[in-house]
Write a protein that holds these residues in place. Structure first.
Motif, PDB file in Angstrom:
ATOM      1  N   ASN A  65       0.786  -1.103   0.091  1.00 46.15           N
ATOM      2  CA  ASN A  65      -0.079   0.053   0.046  1.00 46.15           C
ATOM      3  C   ASN A  65       0.717   1.441  -0.022  1.00 46.15           C
ATOM      4  OD1 ASN A  65       0.591   0.653   2.864  1.00 46.15           O
ATOM      5  ND2 ASN A  65      -0.739  -0.959   3.376  1.00 46.15           N
ATOM      6  N   GLY A  66       0.223   2.353  -0.038  1.00 43.72           N
ATOM      7  CA  GLY A  66       1.032   3.706  -0.275  1.00 43.72           C
ATOM      8  C   GLY A  66       1.579   4.079   1.058  1.00 43.72           C
ATOM      9  N   ILE A  70       5.555   4.936   1.900  1.00 44.85           N
ATOM     10  CA  ILE A  70       6.131   6.173   2.711  1.00 44.85           C
ATOM     11  C   ILE A  70       7.173   5.818   3.918  1.00 44.85           C
ATOM     12  CG2 ILE A  70       5.825   8.361   3.594  1.00 44.85           C
ATOM     13  CD1 ILE A  70       2.938   8.130   2.149  1.00 44.85           C
ATOM     14  N   THR A  89      -2.910  17.084   4.783  1.00 44.10           N
ATOM     15  CA  THR A  89      -2.730  15.844   4.200  1.00 44.10           C
ATOM     16  C   THR A  89      -3.454  14.598   4.792  1.00 44.10           C
ATOM     17  OG1 THR A  89      -0.926  13.995   3.387  1.00 44.10           O
ATOM     18  CG2 THR A  89      -0.613  15.238   5.419  1.00 44.10           C
ATOM     19  N   PHE A  90      -3.384  13.451   4.451  1.00 42.84           N
ATOM     20  CA  PHE A  90      -4.084  12.343   4.753  1.00 42.84           C
ATOM     21  C   PHE A  90      -3.227  11.638   6.137  1.00 42.84           C
ATOM     22  CE2 PHE A  90      -5.075   7.662   4.270  1.00 42.84           C
ATOM     23  CZ  PHE A  90      -6.515   7.727   4.946  1.00 42.84           C
ATOM     24  N   SER A  92      -2.128   9.117   6.961  1.00 42.78           N
ATOM     25  CA  SER A  92      -0.758   8.310   6.425  1.00 42.78           C
ATOM     26  C   SER A  92       0.675   9.030   6.572  1.00 42.78           C
ATOM     27  CB  SER A  92      -1.175   7.752   4.793  1.00 42.78           C
ATOM     28  OG  SER A  92       0.078   7.206   4.526  1.00 42.78           O
ATOM     29  N   THR A  93       0.506  10.171   5.812  1.00 48.36           N
ATOM     30  CA  THR A  93       1.928  10.995   5.746  1.00 48.36           C
ATOM     31  C   THR A  93       2.410  11.189   7.153  1.00 48.36           C
ATOM     32  OG1 THR A  93       0.569  12.232   4.171  1.00 48.36           O
ATOM     33  CG2 THR A  93       2.870  12.828   4.360  1.00 48.36           C
ATOM     34  N   VAL A 135       3.577  16.953   0.029  1.00 54.05           N
ATOM     35  CA  VAL A 135       2.631  16.388  -0.477  1.00 54.05           C
ATOM     36  C   VAL A 135       2.024  17.115  -1.760  1.00 54.05           C
ATOM     37  CG1 VAL A 135       0.292  15.466  -0.302  1.00 54.05           C
ATOM     38  CG2 VAL A 135       2.018  15.472   1.671  1.00 54.05           C
ATOM     39  N   ASP A 161       5.337  12.643  -0.914  1.00 52.95           N
ATOM     40  CA  ASP A 161       3.915  11.860  -0.969  1.00 52.95           C
ATOM     41  C   ASP A 161       3.032  12.322  -2.188  1.00 52.95           C
ATOM     42  OD1 ASP A 161       1.371  10.921  -0.668  1.00 52.95           O
ATOM     43  OD2 ASP A 161       1.309  11.052   1.465  1.00 52.95           O
ATOM     44  N   ALA A 163       0.771  10.587  -3.637  1.00 54.33           N
ATOM     45  CA  ALA A 163      -0.490   9.497  -3.429  1.00 54.33           C
ATOM     46  C   ALA A 163      -1.679  10.081  -4.529  1.00 54.33           C
ATOM     47  CB  ALA A 163      -1.083   9.290  -2.302  1.00 54.33           C
ATOM     48  N   SER A 185       0.487   5.709  -4.113  1.00 49.48           N
ATOM     49  CA  SER A 185      -0.848   5.021  -3.714  1.00 49.48           C
ATOM     50  C   SER A 185      -1.455   4.356  -4.596  1.00 49.48           C
ATOM     51  CB  SER A 185      -1.520   5.518  -2.693  1.00 49.48           C
ATOM     52  OG  SER A 185      -2.841   4.883  -2.297  1.00 49.48           O
ATOM     53  N   PHE A 186      -1.897   3.088  -4.618  1.00 49.30           N
ATOM     54  CA  PHE A 186      -2.580   2.534  -5.744  1.00 49.30           C
ATOM     55  C   PHE A 186      -4.028   1.883  -4.946  1.00 49.30           C
ATOM     56  CE2 PHE A 186       1.400   1.175  -7.549  1.00 49.30           C
ATOM     57  CZ  PHE A 186       1.943   2.303  -8.249  1.00 49.30           C
ATOM     58  N   HIS A 187      -4.258   2.712  -3.850  1.00 50.05           N
ATOM     59  CA  HIS A 187      -5.571   2.268  -3.058  1.00 50.05           C
ATOM     60  C   HIS A 187      -6.720   2.172  -4.118  1.00 50.05           C
ATOM     61  CE1 HIS A 187      -8.939   3.058  -0.324  1.00 50.05           C
ATOM     62  NE2 HIS A 187      -8.432   1.836   0.276  1.00 50.05           N
ATOM     63  N   LYS A 190      -8.118   5.530  -5.449  1.00 50.95           N
ATOM     64  CA  LYS A 190      -7.110   6.541  -6.102  1.00 50.95           C
ATOM     65  C   LYS A 190      -7.407   6.366  -7.647  1.00 50.95           C
ATOM     66  CE  LYS A 190      -5.028   8.106  -2.380  1.00 50.95           C
ATOM     67  NZ  LYS A 190      -4.999   7.272  -1.391  1.00 50.95           N
ATOM     68  N   GLY A 197      -2.364  -0.845  -2.979  1.00 48.50           N
ATOM     69  CA  GLY A 197      -1.203  -1.077  -3.468  1.00 48.50           C
ATOM     70  C   GLY A 197      -0.358   0.397  -3.343  1.00 48.50           C
ATOM     71  N   TYR A 321     -11.952  17.099   3.183  1.00 43.31           N
ATOM     72  CA  TYR A 321     -10.708  16.330   2.778  1.00 43.31           C
ATOM     73  C   TYR A 321      -9.799  17.364   2.211  1.00 43.31           C
ATOM     74  CZ  TYR A 321      -8.089  12.271   0.500  1.00 43.31           C
ATOM     75  OH  TYR A 321      -7.026  11.602   0.342  1.00 43.31           O
TER      76      TYR A 321
HETATM   77  C1  LIG Z   1      -4.012   7.570  -0.047  1.00 40.53           C
HETATM   78  C2  LIG Z   1      -2.920   8.350   0.642  1.00 40.53           C
HETATM   79  C3  LIG Z   1      -2.092   7.696   1.435  1.00 40.53           C
HETATM   80  C4  LIG Z   1      -1.920   6.385   1.705  1.00 40.53           C
HETATM   81  O1  LIG Z   1      -1.897   5.345   0.701  1.00 40.53           O
HETATM   82  P1  LIG Z   1      -2.588   3.939   0.974  1.00 40.53           P
HETATM   83  O2  LIG Z   1      -2.303   3.238  -0.197  1.00 40.53           O
HETATM   84  O3  LIG Z   1      -4.169   4.092   1.098  1.00 40.53           O
HETATM   85  O4  LIG Z   1      -1.786   3.372   2.151  1.00 40.53           O
HETATM   86  C5  LIG Z   1      -1.065   8.674   1.783  1.00 40.53           C
HETATM   87  N1  LIG Z   1      -0.969   9.923   1.502  1.00 40.53           N
HETATM   88  C6  LIG Z   1      -2.096  10.419   0.916  1.00 40.53           C
HETATM   89  C7  LIG Z   1      -1.883  11.746   0.564  1.00 40.53           C
HETATM   90  C8  LIG Z   1      -3.174   9.790   0.394  1.00 40.53           C
HETATM   91  O5  LIG Z   1      -4.162  10.148   0.025  1.00 40.53           O
END
Ligand SMILES: *Cc1c(COP(=O)(O)O)cnc(C)c1O
Length: 377
Positions: A65-66, A70, A89-90, A92-93, A135, A161, A163, A185-187, A190, A197, A321
Motif C-alpha cells: 500500500n501507499g 512512505i 494531508t491524509f 498516512s503521511t 505532498v 507523497d 499519492a 498509492s494504488f488504493h 485513487k 498497493g 478532505y
Molecule cells: C491514500 C493516501 C496515502 C496512503 O496510501 P494507502 O495506499 O491508502 O496506504 C498517503 N498519502 C496520501 C496523501 C493519500 O491520499
C-alpha cells in the motif's frame, strides 16, 4: 448504515475503477498453473516494468500500500531526527514519519495550491532536520524547484507523497522523478488502483536505497540464512498486481473521462460568488484526481458543513478532505498546535471535495451543482 444501503442510489465521493470481469479473469488464469501468489512473481514484475515506463521514472519498487511505501522510504534513507512536512494531508503521511521513529515538524501551505509553502520552509530547518516530506495535494504539484534548491542548500533528502498524482507530469516529466524518492498509492479510491498497493520511485543513482527498500518490504531477508534489516511485510501480491495490469490498460481513458467531469463542474461553479475552485497549474498535466471546492461562508451564504449536510440529505456524499489537519488529530494533540499553521486551518474548514470518478454522469454533476447553487445567498 451498511454497505448495501450506502451503495444504492447514492452518489459517493468516489467509485473504484474496475476492468471488465473477463479481462481480470484472463489476467489471473495463469496463476492456477504456477501457484505463485505473492513474493515478487510474474505479475508483480510485469507491472513494475510497465509502471516504470508509464510514470517515466528511472527505478520503481512496489508495495502492499501507499502507506508502507512512505514508511519504508523513510527507513530506507536511514534518517534520524526531524522531517519537515505539511499537516494538510491524509493521516498516512504524518503517521509514517512518527512510526519510522522521526519527528514531524509542520510547515504551513500555500493558499493557492494547498501544498507546502517553500517560503516558510527555511524557518523550520534546524540542525536536527533530516528530510522534507511534501505532498502533491489533489494532484496539484508542489513547488519542486524551490524545494529542491532549499534541500540542496541544507543537504536534506526530499521524499514526496505523490499519492494523489498518478500519471501527472510537470514540464513533460513524470512527477515521480522529482525529489530523492516519490511515493504513490494504488488504493481502490485513487486514480489508478491495484485494490491496495503502492510504489516508491527513485533515481538509478541510488542503488543502495533500492536494495534497502526491497529488503525492508520482505522482513529484511537477503538470503535464506541471512537477515540484514529490521523489515516489515509490505509486498504487493499477484492478484493485486494483476488488477494493476488490467487497470493500467485503461488509465488514459479513465483520466480523459475525469477531465470531462471536472470541466463540467468548472463550467457550472466558476462564476458562483464565495466558491473558490482549484487553480489550474501551468506546465502541469493533471490527472483530475479530486475536485476540491472552498466555501467562503461570508460571501457564499452557507458554510462548508451546511453544504455537505444538504448534499448528504440528497444521498450525495462529498468529503471534508482534509479535515481536520493532521496536527489537530487527537493522537497528536499534546504535541502540536494547529494554530501554528493558520492557512492549513482555514482551508481545512472551508474545503469540500465533490464526487468525482470516471463514470460519474454529467447529469449527476449538474444535479450536484444545482443543489449547491440553490444554497447561494
Ligand atoms: C491514500 C493516501 C496515502 C496512503 O496510501 P494507502 O495506499 O491508502 O496506504 C498517503 N498519502 C496520501 C496523501 C493519500 O491520499
Amino acid at each position: 448504515m451498511d454497505c448495501d444501503s450506502i451503495m444504492q442510489e447514492n452518489i459517493l465521493v468516489t467509485r473504484s475503477s474496475l476492468p471488465e470481469f473477463e479481462e481480470y479473469i484472463d489476467e489471473i488464469r495463469s496463476m492456477w498453473d504456477d501457484h505463485w501468489l505473492t513474493n515478487m512473481g510474474r505479475k508483480h514484475e510485469r507491472l513494475r516494468s510497465e509502471l516504470r515506463e508509464y510514470l517515466g521514472v528511472e527505478e520503481i519498487e512496489l508495495f502492499t500500500n501507499g502507506h508502507m511505501a512512505i514508511e519504508l522510504a523513510l527507513l530506507g534513507f536511514h534518517l534520524k531526527g526531524e522531517v519537515i512536512t505539511t499537516p494538510f494531508t491524509f493521516a498516512s503521511t504524518t503517521h509514517a514519519i512518527v512510526r519510522s521513529g522521526l519527528k514531524p515538524v509542520f510547515c504551513d501551505i500555500d493558499p493557492e495550491t494547498y501544498t507546502i509553502d517553500p517560503k516558510k520552509l527555511r524557518e523550520r530547518i534546524t540542525d536536527r532536520t533530516a528530510a522534507i516530506l511534501p505532498v502533491h495535494v489533489y494532484g496539484n504539484v508542489c513547488q519542486v524547484d524551490e524545494i529542491d534548491k532549499i534541500a540542496r542548500e541544507y543537504g536534506l533528502k526530499v521524499i514526496y507523497d505523490a499519492a494523489h498524482t498518478f500519471g501527472v507530469t510537470c514540464r513533460g516529466k513524470g512527477i515521480g522523478s522529482y525529489g530523492d524518492a516519490s511515493c504513490f498509492s494504488f488504493h481502490a479510491t485513487k486514480v489508478f488502483n491495484t485494490i491496495e498497493g503502492g510504489a516508491v520511485c527513485y533515481s538509478s543513482r541510488d542503488k543502495d536505497f533500492g536494495e534497502q527498500i526491497y529488503l525492508l518490504k520482505d522482513f529484511g531477508i537477503s538470503r535464506e540464512d541471512q537477515v540484514e534489516a529490521i523489515g516489515a511485510n509490505a509486498k504487493l501480491n499477484e492478484f493485486c498486481a494483476a488488477m494493476g495490469l488490467c487497470n493500467l490498460r485503461h488509465i488514459n481513458e479513465e483520466i480523459a473521462k475525469r477531465e470531462k467531469v471536472v470541466s463540467r463542474y468548472r463550467e457550472r461553479l466558476s462564476k458562483v460568488k464565495g466558491i473558490v475552485l482549484n487553480k489550474v497549474q501551468k506546465d502541469v498535466k493533471s490527472n483530475y484526481a479530486y475536485f476540491p471546492v472552498l466555501f467562503d461562508e461570508d460571501v457564499f451564504g452557507a458554510s462548508r458543513d451546511q453544504v455537505a449536510e444538504r448534499l448528504r440529505e440528497k444521498g450525495i456524499f462529498a468529503r471534508k478532505y482534509f479535515y481536520p489537519p493532521t496536527n489537530a488529530f487527537e493522537c497528536y494533540r499534546t504535541e502540536y498546535d494547529p494554530f501554528e499553521t493558520p492557512i492549513t486551518m482555514s482551508v481545512s474548514k472551508k474545503v469540500l471535495t465533490l464526487p468525482l470518478y470516471a463514470d460519474l454522469s454529467l447529469s449527476d454533476v449538474d444535479r450536484i451543482c444545482e443543489l449547491i447553487i440553490q444554497m447561494e445567498r
